[in-house]
Design an enzyme around this catalytic site. Structure first.
Site, PDB file in Angstrom:
ATOM      1  N   TRP A 188       0.869  -1.178   0.000  1.00  0.00           N
ATOM      2  CA  TRP A 188       0.000   0.000   0.000  1.00  0.00           C
ATOM      3  C   TRP A 188       0.904   1.226   0.000  1.00  0.00           C
ATOM      4  O   TRP A 188       1.849   1.296   0.789  1.00  0.00           O
ATOM      5  CB  TRP A 188      -0.923   0.046   1.225  1.00  0.00           C
ATOM      6  CG  TRP A 188      -1.628   1.359   1.267  1.00  0.00           C
ATOM      7  CD1 TRP A 188      -2.664   1.763   0.472  1.00  0.00           C
ATOM      8  CD2 TRP A 188      -1.288   2.502   2.086  1.00  0.00           C
ATOM      9  NE1 TRP A 188      -2.997   3.062   0.754  1.00  0.00           N
ATOM     10  CE2 TRP A 188      -2.170   3.544   1.727  1.00  0.00           C
ATOM     11  CE3 TRP A 188      -0.324   2.740   3.072  1.00  0.00           C
ATOM     12  CZ2 TRP A 188      -2.119   4.803   2.325  1.00  0.00           C
ATOM     13  CZ3 TRP A 188      -0.274   3.991   3.666  1.00  0.00           C
ATOM     14  CH2 TRP A 188      -1.172   5.007   3.294  1.00  0.00           C
ATOM     15  N   GLU A 229      -3.025  -2.868  -2.616  1.00  0.00           N
ATOM     16  CA  GLU A 229      -4.159  -2.260  -1.903  1.00  0.00           C
ATOM     17  C   GLU A 229      -4.486  -0.866  -2.434  1.00  0.00           C
ATOM     18  O   GLU A 229      -3.657   0.037  -2.401  1.00  0.00           O
ATOM     19  CB  GLU A 229      -3.827  -2.168  -0.406  1.00  0.00           C
ATOM     20  CG  GLU A 229      -4.931  -1.524   0.423  1.00  0.00           C
ATOM     21  CD  GLU A 229      -4.592  -1.414   1.906  1.00  0.00           C
ATOM     22  OE1 GLU A 229      -3.429  -1.713   2.282  1.00  0.00           O
ATOM     23  OE2 GLU A 229      -5.477  -1.006   2.678  1.00  0.00           O
ATOM     24  N   LYS A 231      -6.910   2.745  -2.716  1.00  0.00           N
ATOM     25  CA  LYS A 231      -7.566   3.703  -1.819  1.00  0.00           C
ATOM     26  C   LYS A 231      -8.176   4.819  -2.665  1.00  0.00           C
ATOM     27  O   LYS A 231      -7.614   5.179  -3.694  1.00  0.00           O
ATOM     28  CB  LYS A 231      -6.531   4.273  -0.842  1.00  0.00           C
ATOM     29  CG  LYS A 231      -7.110   5.056   0.309  1.00  0.00           C
ATOM     30  CD  LYS A 231      -6.048   5.283   1.389  1.00  0.00           C
ATOM     31  CE  LYS A 231      -6.639   6.038   2.561  1.00  0.00           C
ATOM     32  NZ  LYS A 231      -5.712   6.137   3.682  1.00  0.00           N
ATOM     33  N   ASP A 262      -9.705  -2.836   1.295  1.00  0.00           N
ATOM     34  CA  ASP A 262      -9.804  -2.269   2.641  1.00  0.00           C
ATOM     35  C   ASP A 262     -11.187  -1.643   2.760  1.00  0.00           C
ATOM     36  O   ASP A 262     -11.563  -0.800   1.935  1.00  0.00           O
ATOM     37  CB  ASP A 262      -8.689  -1.228   2.836  1.00  0.00           C
ATOM     38  CG  ASP A 262      -8.657  -0.655   4.249  1.00  0.00           C
ATOM     39  OD1 ASP A 262      -9.725  -0.226   4.737  1.00  0.00           O
ATOM     40  OD2 ASP A 262      -7.572  -0.601   4.855  1.00  0.00           O
ATOM     41  N   HIS A 289      -8.642  -6.006   4.199  1.00  0.00           N
ATOM     42  CA  HIS A 289      -8.298  -5.190   5.356  1.00  0.00           C
ATOM     43  C   HIS A 289      -9.619  -4.774   5.957  1.00  0.00           C
ATOM     44  O   HIS A 289     -10.243  -3.830   5.494  1.00  0.00           O
ATOM     45  CB  HIS A 289      -7.489  -3.954   4.950  1.00  0.00           C
ATOM     46  CG  HIS A 289      -6.020  -4.192   4.946  1.00  0.00           C
ATOM     47  ND1 HIS A 289      -5.102  -3.179   4.806  1.00  0.00           N
ATOM     48  CD2 HIS A 289      -5.303  -5.333   5.090  1.00  0.00           C
ATOM     49  CE1 HIS A 289      -3.880  -3.699   4.855  1.00  0.00           C
ATOM     50  NE2 HIS A 289      -3.976  -4.993   5.019  1.00  0.00           N
ATOM     51  N   ASP A 297     -12.249   9.233   8.096  1.00  0.00           N
ATOM     52  CA  ASP A 297     -11.255   8.314   8.658  1.00  0.00           C
ATOM     53  C   ASP A 297     -11.570   6.890   8.214  1.00  0.00           C
ATOM     54  O   ASP A 297     -12.717   6.461   8.251  1.00  0.00           O
ATOM     55  CB  ASP A 297     -11.242   8.372  10.181  1.00  0.00           C
ATOM     56  CG  ASP A 297     -10.247   7.363  10.742  1.00  0.00           C
ATOM     57  OD1 ASP A 297      -9.049   7.491  10.421  1.00  0.00           O
ATOM     58  OD2 ASP A 297     -10.656   6.429  11.446  1.00  0.00           O
ATOM     59  N   ASP A 299     -10.111   4.096   9.537  1.00  0.00           N
ATOM     60  CA  ASP A 299      -9.495   3.089  10.405  1.00  0.00           C
ATOM     61  C   ASP A 299     -10.065   2.982  11.818  1.00  0.00           C
ATOM     62  O   ASP A 299      -9.319   2.792  12.768  1.00  0.00           O
ATOM     63  CB  ASP A 299      -7.990   3.361  10.488  1.00  0.00           C
ATOM     64  CG  ASP A 299      -7.359   3.364   9.108  1.00  0.00           C
ATOM     65  OD1 ASP A 299      -7.334   2.308   8.486  1.00  0.00           O
ATOM     66  OD2 ASP A 299      -6.911   4.433   8.653  1.00  0.00           O
ATOM     67  N   ASP A 329      -7.419  -3.938   9.816  1.00  0.00           N
ATOM     68  CA  ASP A 329      -6.646  -2.703   9.673  1.00  0.00           C
ATOM     69  C   ASP A 329      -7.382  -1.531  10.316  1.00  0.00           C
ATOM     70  O   ASP A 329      -8.162  -0.855   9.671  1.00  0.00           O
ATOM     71  CB  ASP A 329      -6.376  -2.418   8.186  1.00  0.00           C
ATOM     72  CG  ASP A 329      -5.478  -1.194   8.002  1.00  0.00           C
ATOM     73  OD1 ASP A 329      -4.940  -0.704   9.011  1.00  0.00           O
ATOM     74  OD2 ASP A 329      -5.334  -0.729   6.856  1.00  0.00           O
TER      75      ASP A 329
HETATM   76  C1  RNT Z   1      -3.823   2.978   4.732  1.00  0.00           C
HETATM   77  C2  RNT Z   1      -3.921   1.525   4.414  1.00  0.00           C
HETATM   78  C3  RNT Z   1      -2.810   0.667   4.916  1.00  0.00           C
HETATM   79  C4  RNT Z   1      -2.360   1.035   6.305  1.00  0.00           C
HETATM   80  C5  RNT Z   1      -1.462   0.033   6.947  1.00  0.00           C
HETATM   81  C6  RNT Z   1      -0.733   0.609   8.094  1.00  0.00           C
HETATM   82  O1  RNT Z   1      -4.940   3.669   4.416  1.00  0.00           O
HETATM   83  O2  RNT Z   1      -5.134   1.021   4.832  1.00  0.00           O
HETATM   84  O3  RNT Z   1      -3.161  -0.665   4.814  1.00  0.00           O
HETATM   85  O4  RNT Z   1      -3.441   1.254   7.159  1.00  0.00           O
HETATM   86  O5  RNT Z   1      -0.650  -0.535   6.000  1.00  0.00           O
HETATM   87 ZN    ZN Z   2      -5.470  -1.076   4.742  1.00  0.00          ZN
END
Ligand code: RNT
Ligand code: ZN
Length: 422
Positions: A188, A229, A231, A262, A289, A297, A299, A329
């Site tokens: 990522w 990954e 985003k 994710d 993830h 956010d 996470d 994650d």
């Molecule tokens: C970031 C990604 C990634 C990180 C980790 C720490 O938006 O989700 O996977 O959160 O690798």
């Molecule tokens: Zn992630």
């Protein structure tokens, strides 16, 4: 609740489920076989151990909060993980980021990392009977300060990050070989622009070429599996992220890589549960993830949300568990971090159990017959089935505390261990 109550409740629940045509024993047996990859980075707010006071910087991600007791060393992190694992039913995996290397007194640059820098982690995983997954770290580094890593226009910076990626694949393959279970090494990168780019094309072309270099050396899939990954946006990369969904979906299909989805990386109204069956029509395997996006956010700690249940349902209904690597994650620095791991992981497992206790064949039968009224009615009725009794039975059978009990263990650990950290 004592053991006897738990078993009595379970026997009653078993009968209720049997009446629906659901075999609770089979569900529990299937659940035991699904490992969840616990992300090391919840334990120290994505800091890592490159320097004594290392902390997360850049990369479009942020850990907010300053709850006391975060792990300051790898030993502390392992001890916290041990505690969390003792509260989570089943056999699981460890997902490590490259910045958690233990290099002693010397500073080892990321393009020079070697398997030996992870030997304590590997020994720990081995003694716990766990497999490991791995991640190159493309953030919290001066060479990532401009917001570009593998897609940087600067040849030197790009090369540095390519070499980091190569080094990490070798480390992943080593972990996979030593532990006897393939390591998923997930790429990522944060690369992107806060504001509207004038050139969306060139960074993507550079990223493709850089990935080709990172992945050039063939590695035995028994040891290492590569994942990429995507985003949609991050903090400070709101307008453009180089590694978008379309980019990596194409890359994964064209290059036989795992696609990482994710759950916090899409438009807030978009869900990955609807993507799984589409993506798995074209790629062999995926990495998840599992996270929880809240507004901007990506996470937050995973809760037993509708979407989490939908993700698990898709995996079970589609018989996709053998092609899916489930990782977590999230990182919340505002609550007890051992509790965060425990809550999120138990919820992932709960969601899988719920999905395994679903009378899927019946639901699909009425759907096929066009009786969508029954489909909705059945789906809603299932929600008040005695799921908790099966969950308690599972926890009990795995020797971990039932709901309402594990928190006491975390509180004790906080008092005895975490509160003593400066
Ligand atoms: C970031 C990604 C990634 C990180 C980790 C720490 O938006 O989700 O996977 O959160 O690798
Ligand atoms: Zn992630």
């Amino acid at each position: 609740m004592n053991r006897e109550n738990i078993e009595q409740s379970y026997q009653l629940a078993k009968e209720r489920y049997a009446a629906l045509g659901v075999d609770t024993e089979a569900a529990v047996a299937a659940l035991k076989k699904v490992p969840i990859s616990l992300h090391c980075w919840q334990g120290d707010d994505v800091g890592g151990f490159e320097t004594p006071d290392a902390e997360l910087s850049g990369g479009g991600i942020q850990a907010t909060g300053n709850y006391p007791g975060k792990a300051r060393t790898a030993d502390e992190l392992r001890s916290d993980l041990d505690k969390a694992l003792s509260l989570i039913p089943g056999d699981h995996r460890l997902n490590l980021h490259a910045i958690y290397a233990e290099t002693g007194d010397k500073r080892v640059e990321r393009d020079a990392l070697e398997p030996e820098h992870y030997s304590s982690w590997i020994d720990w995983a081995k003694s716990n009977g766990m497999g490991m997954d791995f991640n190159p770290s493309y953030f919290s580094h001066p060479k990532a300060d401009d917001g570009f890593t593998l897609s940087s226009a600067d040849d030197g910076i790009r090369k540095f990050w390519i070499d980091h990626g190569k080094a990490c694949r070798k480390i992943g393959a080593f972990m996979g070989e030593v532990l006897g279970s393939p390591c998923v090494t997930n790429v990522w990168i944060p690369d992107g622009y806060k504001d509207i780019p004038a050139d969306r094309k060139a960074p993507r072309e550079r990223l493709k070429a850089a990935l080709d270099e990172v992945f050039a050396e063939p590695l035995d899939p028994k040891h290492n599996l590569d994942a990429v990954e995507c985003k949609l946006f991050g903090i400070g990369s709101e307008s453009y992220v180089v590694g978008s969904h379309e980019f990596y979906m194409g890359y994964a299909i064209a290059n036989n890589k795992l696609l990482c989805l994710d759950s916090g990386h899409f438009h807030p109204t978009e869900v990955i549960s609807d993507k799984i069956s589409s993506v798995l029509t074209y790629v062999d395997e995926i990495l998840l993830h599992v996270s929880r996006g809240v507004r901007w956010d990506s996470d937050h700690v995973v809760t037993l949300s509708d979407e989490l249940q939908a993700i698990a349902q898709e995996l079970v209904r589609g018989d996709y568990l053998g092609r899916t690597h489930i990782g977590l994650d999230f990182f919340d620095a505002s609550i007890n971090r051992v509790a965060a791991w425990t809550i999120g992981t138990r919820n992932m497992i709960k969601a899988l159990l719920l999905a395994m206790l679903e009378p899927t064949a019946q639901l699909q039968k009425v759907e096929l017959e066009g009786d969508v009224t029954s489909r909705l009615a059945m789906m809603e009725d299932i929600k008040s089935m005695p799921f908790g009794a099966v969950w308690d039975h599972y926890c009990e059978s795995k020797g971990v505390p039932v709901d309402g009990k594990w928190l006491l263990e975390v509180k004790k650990y906080e008092e005895g261990v975490l509160s003593k950290r400066g």
